[in-house]
Design a protein around this motif. Structure first.
Motif, PDB file in Angstrom:
ATOM      1  N   THR A   2      -9.103   4.894 -12.246  1.00  0.00           N
ATOM      2  CA  THR A   2      -9.960   3.449 -11.848  1.00  0.00           C
ATOM      3  C   THR A   2      -9.354   2.757 -10.888  1.00  0.00           C
ATOM      4  N   TYR A   3     -10.104   1.720 -10.282  1.00  0.00           N
ATOM      5  CA  TYR A   3      -9.738   0.954  -9.169  1.00  0.00           C
ATOM      6  C   TYR A   3     -10.160  -0.498  -9.561  1.00  0.00           C
ATOM      7  N   THR A   4      -9.401  -1.577  -9.627  1.00  0.00           N
ATOM      8  CA  THR A   4      -9.681  -2.811 -10.109  1.00  0.00           C
ATOM      9  C   THR A   4     -10.326  -3.628  -9.107  1.00  0.00           C
ATOM     10  N   ILE A  23     -15.792  -2.075  -2.528  1.00  0.00           N
ATOM     11  CA  ILE A  23     -15.202  -0.916  -3.528  1.00  0.00           C
ATOM     12  C   ILE A  23     -15.369   0.496  -2.616  1.00  0.00           C
ATOM     13  N   ASP A  72     -15.280   1.824   2.536  1.00  0.00           N
ATOM     14  CA  ASP A  72     -15.540   0.848   1.633  1.00  0.00           C
ATOM     15  C   ASP A  72     -17.076   0.393   1.470  1.00  0.00           C
ATOM     16  N   GLU A  84     -12.731  -3.289 -14.018  1.00  0.00           N
ATOM     17  CA  GLU A  84     -12.245  -1.849 -13.558  1.00  0.00           C
ATOM     18  C   GLU A  84     -13.201  -0.907 -13.460  1.00  0.00           C
ATOM     19  N   VAL A 110     -13.142   5.769 -10.020  1.00  0.00           N
ATOM     20  CA  VAL A 110     -13.320   6.324  -8.662  1.00  0.00           C
ATOM     21  C   VAL A 110     -13.110   7.674  -8.820  1.00  0.00           C
TER      22      VAL A 110
END
Length: 350
Positions: free
Chosen positions: A46-48, A282, A318, A330, A333
């Motif tokens: 995941t990515y915050t 993102i 991005d 979250e 990804v």
């Protein structure tokens, strides 16, 4: 018999290969299943989501060009007897540029004028005679038809005579002269190239995502790309209503007067936006679906939740999210291949 045995051997060989490939495929699927899940949960990374300062300023290139350029052509034929201007000279609208030999044009005008006046007198006599009952209405109509034709010929003859002196249709500078004294010219033959350089303009191609940030009247900065570091200023004069073949909108910039500006200069136009501020970006690999129906998977309470998002600008790897996500959430990804809406997930590293 030997032929039959050969066919049987070939069939057995093909069957063996098929069984071997099927076994390998089943084994690979079992390995992928065991590697991609833990207790029935899909392993993901995941990515915050965070917001960061982002400037929407952008640039576009273009070439400086004159406001108007005209290749002026002749409307009549004749021999040039005098030229009043030359390359590099500035002229005003309506100023004489050259004169064509008008001797034959004058003779034609006098003849058509005499014919017209004679028919006009005949028309008056025929009208009086018709009122007295001396001629029929058909005879009167015939003479009036002849008068209309004569009047038309007179207008054409006068137009040609008036245009024996060729005048400038626009103000500007003579960039090129294609005729010389004594030359015989004909209709649609180029005579002069006139450039109205009272101010210069640049036409840039701007994408749909950027053109929405522009307004007519906005000030811009133009930078020379020749390494001199010179800058010029200008104003957005017009924003095109439809895209070109490259799906870009033509934007016309009117440049402020400057002695160092020249036609043909390659310029980089810098558009400054008032909408700078925080924006959410993102990784592009987190986006699933199409541009028109884009989405991401949000990791929430041990499950994957599909969320529709609206995309904006792209910078490197991005992409901007205009709506659909909040800071601190979250998103998944990596490991998206087996993820679906509502499935259970296990976040690697947590």
């Amino acid at each position: 018999m030997k032929k039959l045995i050969g066919i049987l051997i070939a069939i057995l060989a093909v069957a063996g290969i098929v069984l071997l490939l099927a076994g390998n495929r089943k084994k690979a699927q079992q390995q992928a299943g065991s590697a991609g899940s833990a207790d029935g949960r899909e392993l993901v990374t995941t990515y915050t989501v965070t917001a960061e300062d982002y400037s929407r300023d952008f640039t576009s290139n273009g070439v400086a060009q004159a406001d108007k350029e005209l290749n002026f052509v002749s409307e009549i034929s004749g021999r040039v007897v005098e030229i009043y201007t030359d390359k590099g000279r500035r002229i005003s609208k309506g100023a004489p540029m050259l004169r064509i030999d008008s001797e034959l044009l004058e003779a034609d005008y006098k003849a058509t004028l005499a014919s017209y006046e004679a028919l006009k007198k005949d028309e008056e006599r025929f009208t009086n005679s018709f009122e007295a009952g001396g001629i029929t209405s058909q005879q009167l109509d015939n003479i009036r038809t002849q008068l209309i034709a004569a009047e038309s010929r007179l207008k054409v003859s006068k137009y040609r005579l008036d245009n024996a002196v060729v005048k400038a249709p626009i103000a500007g500078t003579i960039n090129n002269c294609f005729v010389e004294t004594g030359a015989l010219i004909a209709p649609n033959v180029p005579l002069f190239e006139i450039v109205n350089d009272s101010y210069l303009k640049v036409i840039c191609n701007v994408s749909e995502s950027k053109v929405r940030l522009l307004k007519e009247g906005a000030r811009v900065v133009a930078e020379a790309t020749d390494g001199s570091g010179k800058t010029f200023s200008g104003t957005v004069r017009n924003i095109g209503l439809k895209t070109d073949r490259g799906l870009n909108y033509p934007v016309e910039i009117r440049l402020d007067s400057d002695r160092e500006l020249r036609i043909g200069m390659y310029l980089r136009i810098r558009f400054e936006s008032d909408s700078a501020g925080a924006a959410i970006f993102i990784p592009r690999k987190a986006v699933v679906g199409s541009v028109l129906s884009a989405g991401v998977f949000v990791a929430k309470d041990g499950k994957a939740e599909r969320r529709e998002v609206r995309l904006g600008d792209m910078t490197g790897d991005d992409i901007e999210i205009l709506s659909g996500l909040e800071e601190g959430e979250e998103i998944i990804v990596a490991g998206l291949m087996n993820v679906s809406d509502g499935c259970s997930i296990s976040i690697v590293g947590k």
